[in-house]
Design a protein around this motif. Structure first.
Motif, PDB file in Angstrom:
ATOM      1  N   ALA A 270       0.830  -1.200   0.000  1.00 20.93           N
ATOM      2  CA  ALA A 270       0.000   0.000   0.000  1.00 20.93           C
ATOM      3  C   ALA A 270       0.873   1.262   0.000  1.00 20.93           C
ATOM      4  O   ALA A 270       0.566   2.246  -0.680  1.00 20.93           O
ATOM      5  CB  ALA A 270      -0.936  -0.003   1.203  1.00 20.93           C
ATOM      6  N   ALA A 271       1.957   1.223   0.764  1.00 17.61           N
ATOM      7  CA  ALA A 271       2.872   2.369   0.794  1.00 17.61           C
ATOM      8  C   ALA A 271       3.518   2.582  -0.568  1.00 17.61           C
ATOM      9  O   ALA A 271       3.668   3.719  -1.031  1.00 17.61           O
ATOM     10  CB  ALA A 271       3.939   2.167   1.867  1.00 17.61           C
ATOM     11  N   MET A 272       3.915   1.498  -1.230  1.00 18.77           N
ATOM     12  CA  MET A 272       4.538   1.626  -2.537  1.00 18.77           C
ATOM     13  C   MET A 272       3.532   2.112  -3.593  1.00 18.77           C
ATOM     14  O   MET A 272       3.886   2.882  -4.492  1.00 18.77           O
ATOM     15  CB  MET A 272       5.155   0.294  -2.969  1.00 18.77           C
ATOM     16  CG  MET A 272       6.341  -0.146  -2.099  1.00 18.77           C
ATOM     17  SD  MET A 272       7.726   1.043  -2.050  1.00 18.77           S
ATOM     18  CE  MET A 272       7.351   1.989  -0.557  1.00 18.77           C
ATOM     19  N   ALA A 273       2.282   1.691  -3.465  1.00 12.49           N
ATOM     20  CA  ALA A 273       1.247   2.200  -4.370  1.00 12.49           C
ATOM     21  C   ALA A 273       1.051   3.696  -4.162  1.00 12.49           C
ATOM     22  O   ALA A 273       0.914   4.468  -5.125  1.00 12.49           O
ATOM     23  CB  ALA A 273      -0.060   1.443  -4.144  1.00 12.49           C
ATOM     24  N   THR A 274       1.035   4.120  -2.890  1.00 16.87           N
ATOM     25  CA  THR A 274       0.893   5.546  -2.583  1.00 16.87           C
ATOM     26  C   THR A 274       2.079   6.335  -3.124  1.00 16.87           C
ATOM     27  O   THR A 274       1.922   7.427  -3.693  1.00 16.87           O
ATOM     28  CB  THR A 274       0.786   5.744  -1.061  1.00 16.87           C
ATOM     29  OG1 THR A 274      -0.385   5.062  -0.590  1.00 16.87           O
ATOM     30  CG2 THR A 274       0.703   7.220  -0.699  1.00 16.87           C
ATOM     31  N   LEU A 275       3.286   5.800  -2.952  1.00 16.72           N
ATOM     32  CA  LEU A 275       4.487   6.456  -3.456  1.00 16.72           C
ATOM     33  C   LEU A 275       4.393   6.668  -4.965  1.00 16.72           C
ATOM     34  O   LEU A 275       4.601   7.790  -5.466  1.00 16.72           O
ATOM     35  CB  LEU A 275       5.716   5.601  -3.130  1.00 16.72           C
ATOM     36  CG  LEU A 275       7.027   6.006  -3.791  1.00 16.72           C
ATOM     37  CD1 LEU A 275       7.570   7.280  -3.180  1.00 16.72           C
ATOM     38  CD2 LEU A 275       8.059   4.877  -3.682  1.00 16.72           C
ATOM     39  N   CYS A 276       4.091   5.605  -5.698  1.00 13.75           N
ATOM     40  CA  CYS A 276       4.082   5.703  -7.158  1.00 13.75           C
ATOM     41  C   CYS A 276       2.923   6.556  -7.659  1.00 13.75           C
ATOM     42  O   CYS A 276       3.077   7.287  -8.654  1.00 13.75           O
ATOM     43  CB  CYS A 276       4.046   4.300  -7.765  1.00 13.75           C
ATOM     44  SG  CYS A 276       5.587   3.389  -7.480  1.00 13.75           S
ATOM     45  N   ARG A 277       1.792   6.510  -6.968  1.00 13.26           N
ATOM     46  CA  ARG A 277       0.685   7.399  -7.347  1.00 13.26           C
ATOM     47  C   ARG A 277       1.079   8.854  -7.106  1.00 13.26           C
ATOM     48  O   ARG A 277       0.764   9.742  -7.912  1.00 13.26           O
ATOM     49  CB  ARG A 277      -0.575   7.045  -6.565  1.00 13.26           C
ATOM     50  CG  ARG A 277      -1.783   7.926  -6.890  1.00 13.26           C
ATOM     51  CD  ARG A 277      -2.091   7.915  -8.385  1.00 13.26           C
ATOM     52  NE  ARG A 277      -3.081   8.901  -8.750  1.00 13.26           N
ATOM     53  CZ  ARG A 277      -4.374   8.629  -8.909  1.00 13.26           C
ATOM     54  NH1 ARG A 277      -4.824   7.392  -8.694  1.00 13.26           N
ATOM     55  NH2 ARG A 277      -5.220   9.569  -9.279  1.00 13.26           N
ATOM     56  N   GLY A 278       1.792   9.102  -6.011  1.00  9.88           N
ATOM     57  CA  GLY A 278       2.247  10.455  -5.733  1.00  9.88           C
ATOM     58  C   GLY A 278       3.217  10.958  -6.781  1.00  9.88           C
ATOM     59  O   GLY A 278       3.167  12.129  -7.190  1.00  9.88           O
ATOM     60  N   ILE A 279       4.137  10.086  -7.235  1.00 10.04           N
ATOM     61  CA  ILE A 279       5.064  10.470  -8.297  1.00 10.04           C
ATOM     62  C   ILE A 279       4.296  10.794  -9.576  1.00 10.04           C
ATOM     63  O   ILE A 279       4.556  11.797 -10.251  1.00 10.04           O
ATOM     64  CB  ILE A 279       6.087   9.338  -8.543  1.00 10.04           C
ATOM     65  CG1 ILE A 279       7.005   9.182  -7.331  1.00 10.04           C
ATOM     66  CG2 ILE A 279       6.907   9.618  -9.808  1.00 10.04           C
ATOM     67  CD1 ILE A 279       7.874   7.935  -7.375  1.00 10.04           C
ATOM     68  N   HIS A 280       3.307   9.961  -9.891  1.00 10.67           N
ATOM     69  CA  HIS A 280       2.499  10.199 -11.091  1.00 10.67           C
ATOM     70  C   HIS A 280       1.752  11.518 -11.002  1.00 10.67           C
ATOM     71  O   HIS A 280       1.748  12.317 -11.958  1.00 10.67           O
ATOM     72  CB  HIS A 280       1.510   9.050 -11.289  1.00 10.67           C
ATOM     73  CG  HIS A 280       0.574   9.273 -12.439  1.00 10.67           C
ATOM     74  ND1 HIS A 280      -0.647   9.915 -12.290  1.00 10.67           N
ATOM     75  CD2 HIS A 280       0.680   8.968 -13.758  1.00 10.67           C
ATOM     76  CE1 HIS A 280      -1.256   9.984 -13.458  1.00 10.67           C
ATOM     77  NE2 HIS A 280      -0.472   9.412 -14.364  1.00 10.67           N
ATOM     78  N   ASP A 281       1.129  11.773  -9.858  1.00  7.60           N
ATOM     79  CA  ASP A 281       0.322  12.977  -9.734  1.00  7.60           C
ATOM     80  C   ASP A 281       1.167  14.245  -9.748  1.00  7.60           C
ATOM     81  O   ASP A 281       0.724  15.292 -10.235  1.00  7.60           O
ATOM     82  CB  ASP A 281      -0.500  12.923  -8.443  1.00  7.60           C
ATOM     83  CG  ASP A 281      -1.607  11.878  -8.496  1.00  7.60           C
ATOM     84  OD1 ASP A 281      -1.879  11.361  -9.605  1.00  7.60           O
ATOM     85  OD2 ASP A 281      -2.194  11.572  -7.442  1.00  7.60           O
ATOM     86  N   ARG A 282       2.386  14.168  -9.221  1.00  7.26           N
ATOM     87  CA  ARG A 282       3.234  15.362  -9.140  1.00  7.26           C
ATOM     88  C   ARG A 282       4.049  15.596 -10.401  1.00  7.26           C
ATOM     89  O   ARG A 282       4.186  16.731 -10.866  1.00  7.26           O
ATOM     90  CB  ARG A 282       4.164  15.253  -7.934  1.00  7.26           C
ATOM     91  CG  ARG A 282       5.030  16.493  -7.726  1.00  7.26           C
ATOM     92  CD  ARG A 282       5.779  16.431  -6.420  1.00  7.26           C
ATOM     93  NE  ARG A 282       6.655  17.589  -6.259  1.00  7.26           N
ATOM     94  CZ  ARG A 282       7.475  17.772  -5.213  1.00  7.26           C
ATOM     95  NH1 ARG A 282       7.486  16.878  -4.227  1.00  7.26           N
ATOM     96  NH2 ARG A 282       8.243  18.833  -5.148  1.00  7.26           N
ATOM     97  N   TRP A 283       4.630  14.510 -10.949  1.00 10.06           N
ATOM     98  CA  TRP A 283       5.543  14.672 -12.081  1.00 10.06           C
ATOM     99  C   TRP A 283       5.097  13.945 -13.353  1.00 10.06           C
ATOM    100  O   TRP A 283       5.551  14.274 -14.432  1.00 10.06           O
ATOM    101  CB  TRP A 283       6.932  14.176 -11.709  1.00 10.06           C
ATOM    102  CG  TRP A 283       7.600  14.984 -10.640  1.00 10.06           C
ATOM    103  CD1 TRP A 283       8.088  16.260 -10.756  1.00 10.06           C
ATOM    104  CD2 TRP A 283       7.871  14.576  -9.294  1.00 10.06           C
ATOM    105  NE1 TRP A 283       8.640  16.667  -9.567  1.00 10.06           N
ATOM    106  CE2 TRP A 283       8.528  15.652  -8.643  1.00 10.06           C
ATOM    107  CE3 TRP A 283       7.639  13.415  -8.566  1.00 10.06           C
ATOM    108  CZ2 TRP A 283       8.935  15.590  -7.322  1.00 10.06           C
ATOM    109  CZ3 TRP A 283       8.032  13.346  -7.247  1.00 10.06           C
ATOM    110  CH2 TRP A 283       8.681  14.428  -6.635  1.00 10.06           C
TER     111      TRP A 283
END
Length: 214
Positions: free
Chosen positions: A66-79
């Motif tokens: 779940a943490a890794m999904a949040t991390l990668c979603r955050g990268i997608h949303d920001r960059w």
């Protein structure tokens, strides 16, 4: 997204080769540094900023899907993308004969060295797209005496990476496997206590060599 900087995700960035790679890439990339140790990440951030670079710190456990999904979603949303993913996170279980493999060490090694990689690849692949690059670090100990736990789980990680590399030759992303020179890291010290560390490669020098290869 013309103003998006070059981005490098480093899993296992708090120390050793991961930290050295973060510092080596900082002049040309914004570093997304992932590790469990917040203090070590903050020290890394200080060193990166001292060199004029910038970092986003992600104190997360790579074994938490779940943490890794949040991390990668955050990268997608920001960059919206990644240019590089360098996967240096590893667990070094104590050396032991195969009949004496400890169940807890096996479970932890499998979770960090193998299962986390299998979870991260499908999360990170869309961020890398066809033009990005993923880098894995081989340490071929599979089948060596006393390396049962580390060798098996690290070997399985490399098998995942090699399959992905073979699958993406024509489509991308580029998947690269590097075998670093022996360095005076905490991982090596666990396997080679009492070794003369002066004879080993400096992590900063090895990071510079690897970055030049990329």
């Amino acid at each position: 997204m013309t103003n998006t900087p070059k981005l490098a995700l480093i899993t296992g960035a708090s120390r050793g080769l991961g930290a050295a790679l973060a510092e080596a890439l900082a002049p040309t990339h914004h570093i997304i540094a992932v590790a469990r140790t917040t203090g070590a990440l903050e020290e890394l951030d200080d060193r990166i900023q001292a060199r004029g670079g910038s970092a986003t710190l992600a104190p997360m456990d790579i074994t938490d899907p779940a943490a890794m999904a949040t991390l990668c979603r955050g990268i997608h949303d920001r960059w919206g993308k990644l240019d590089l993913w360098l996967h240096t996170a590893i667990h070094a279980a104590p050396l032991s004969p195969a009949p004496f493999v400890d169940a807890k060490d096996w479970t932890k090694s499998l979770a960090i060295n193998t299962t986390a990689t299998s979870v991260l690849i499908p999360y990170v692949a869309p961020l890398l797209g066809s033009d990005g690059q993923a880098v894995f670090f081989d340490d071929p100990k599979a089948g060596e005496k006393f390396y049962a736990t580390y060798g098996a789980t690290k070997g399985a990680q490399m098998a995942l990476a090699r399959s992905w590399a073979a699958e993406t030759v024509k489509t991308g992303p580029r998947v690269t496997i590097v075998e670093p020179a022996p360095m005076p890291t905490a991982l090596r010290a666990r396997f080679h206590p009492g070794e003369d560390r002066e004879l080993l490669a400096n992590p900063a020098d090895e990071a510079a060599r690897i970055v030049a290869m990329l």
